[in-house]
Write an enzyme that holds these catalytic residues in place. Structure first.
Site, mmCIF file in Angstrom:
data_model
loop_
_atom_site.group_PDB
_atom_site.id
_atom_site.type_symbol
_atom_site.label_atom_id
_atom_site.label_comp_id
_atom_site.label_asym_id
_atom_site.label_seq_id
_atom_site.Cartn_x
_atom_site.Cartn_y
_atom_site.Cartn_z
ATOM 1 N N GLN A 1 0.850 -1.195 0.000
ATOM 2 C CA GLN A 1 0.000 0.000 0.000
ATOM 3 C C GLN A 1 0.884 1.243 0.000
ATOM 4 O O GLN A 1 0.393 2.358 -0.149
ATOM 5 C CB GLN A 1 -0.883 0.020 1.247
ATOM 6 C CG GLN A 1 -1.868 -1.115 1.339
ATOM 7 C CD GLN A 1 -2.547 -1.129 2.703
ATOM 8 O OE1 GLN A 1 -3.546 -0.468 2.938
ATOM 9 N NE2 GLN A 1 -1.996 -1.895 3.623
ATOM 10 N N VAL B 1 3.584 4.074 -1.032
ATOM 11 C CA VAL B 1 3.813 4.775 -2.298
ATOM 12 C C VAL B 1 5.272 5.219 -2.403
ATOM 13 O O VAL B 1 5.621 5.987 -3.288
ATOM 14 C CB VAL B 1 2.854 5.999 -2.404
ATOM 15 C CG1 VAL B 1 1.401 5.547 -2.475
ATOM 16 C CG2 VAL B 1 3.058 6.978 -1.233
ATOM 17 N N HIS C 1 -1.565 1.391 -4.151
ATOM 18 C CA HIS C 1 -2.014 2.788 -4.040
ATOM 19 C C HIS C 1 -1.132 3.748 -4.837
ATOM 20 O O HIS C 1 -1.110 4.938 -4.559
ATOM 21 C CB HIS C 1 -2.060 3.219 -2.564
ATOM 22 C CG HIS C 1 -3.155 2.552 -1.775
ATOM 23 N ND1 HIS C 1 -3.121 2.414 -0.404
ATOM 24 C CD2 HIS C 1 -4.328 1.980 -2.173
ATOM 25 C CE1 HIS C 1 -4.226 1.789 0.013
ATOM 26 N NE2 HIS C 1 -4.963 1.517 -1.047
ATOM 27 N N GLY D 1 2.706 -4.177 9.114
ATOM 28 C CA GLY D 1 2.740 -2.724 9.282
ATOM 29 C C GLY D 1 1.554 -1.984 8.707
ATOM 30 O O GLY D 1 1.696 -0.859 8.242
#
Ligand code: BJW
Length: 254
Positions: free
Chosen positions: A110, A112, A128, A196
């Site tokens: 997820q 970036v 994402h 995480g």
């Protein structure tokens, strides 16, 4: 059961290593906590300094960008600088090594920040997007080049429309390729590692649920409990930059 938390953690790491040794396909989902030890704040931590008046949930939306593109761009420029100055941590390197120690590994992130790729993970699925890329708001083309307009906002070098960061904001769909590849891996894997992530943001958070429904062993690595913890087969409580290298050490030992 253990009264001693250190012994309980060592036991959980040992069980996770056993599950990974038997696995044919491991699917890993990482979130912002993975990069916390690289000095990148997690998404739900309060912003500090210049940005303390804002919350990420307010800034990472198409509505915020429409209302005030300059404000949103300044926030992304600030974060880009943080990402450029950061380095992968031992957790990123351990995951890159894990890919070579199991028959098949699908890494869905997820994040970036591109730190998995910099640590040597190939084919990471960027669920994402990537903060270091720009995308044209008119043609949706991803571009590495921008012209900066007099107003201080980046414009598409080919059509002159406003550029935006190539990330997925709240209310926007996940790009088709990553969405399908991640769903496929989650439903076919036999071990699913959730690392995480607060497991609050969908559809990413649904991947662990899908894996569990398909019979995978779900293992969570996080210093704090999340909504996924009660549904995990194993919860390894601690920072990924410490626990992933410990797990790899057991796998190396055979
Ligand atoms: C450590 C640690 C250490 C600390 N080691 N761990 C179903 C139900 C309810 C709502 C929805 C639903 N489906 C969709 C929604 C709406 C929405 C959503 O989920 N909202 C929730 C908040 C309720 N989802 C969406 O809008 C998504 N789009 C969508 O569904 O589209 C549908 C659609 C279809 C067709 C047409 C149109 C629309 C899009 C979601 C996009 C999320 N984007 C962001 C921003 C990316 C760009 C940027 O970075 O600027 O992605 S938001 C933010 O959250 C970011 C993250 O990737 C994502 C997840 O956060 P993450 O990674 O879990 O971070 P944190 O901070 O939450 O947690 C960190 C964790 O680390 C903590 O647990 C710590 O304990 C831990 N930690 N140190 C290990 N050392």
């Amino acid at each position: 059961m253990h009264d001693d938390p250190a012994a309980a953690l060592a036991d959980a790491i040992g069980r996770a290593a056993t599950a990974l040794r038997k696995a044919r396909h491991v699917c890993v989902l990482t979130g912002a906590g993975m990069s916390a030890e690289s000095g990148i704040p997690t998404f739900r931590e309060a912003l500090t300094g210049l940005w303390s008046r804002f919350s990420p949930e307010q800034l990472a939306t198409p509505e915020a960008f429409e209302r005030d593109p300059e404000l949103v761009w300044r926030w992304y420029e600030w974060r880009r600088e943080l990402v450029r100055r950061s380095e992968p941590n031992p957790g990123h390197y351990a995951l890159a090594e894990l890919a070579g120690r199991v028959p098949r590994l699908t890494l869905v992130t997820q994040n970036v920040d591109g730190l998995h790729q910099r640590a040597g993970s190939r084919d990471a699925i960027e669920y994402h997007g990537n903060i270091l890329r720009d995308r044209c708001t008119r043609e949706s083309a991803v571009t590495a080049r921008a012209d900066w307009s007099a107003s201080g906002l980046p414009e598409c070098a080919s059509c002159g429309a406003l550029l935006r960061p190539d990330v997925v904001w709240f209310g926007e769909p996940i790009p088709g390729g990553p969405m399908l590849q991640a769903a496929d891996a989650a439903s076919r894997c036999d071990v699913f590692l959730s690392i995480g992530t607060s497991a609050l943001v969908y559809p990413a958070a649904g991947l662990a649920e899908a894996a569990r429904r398909s019979g995978a062993t779900v293992i969570e690595i996080n210093p704090n409990p999340t909504d996924l913890t009660p549904h995990s087969h194993l919860a390894l409580q601690g920072p990924s930059g410490r626990l992933l290298p410990a797990l790899l050490q057991l796998l190396r030992a055979g």
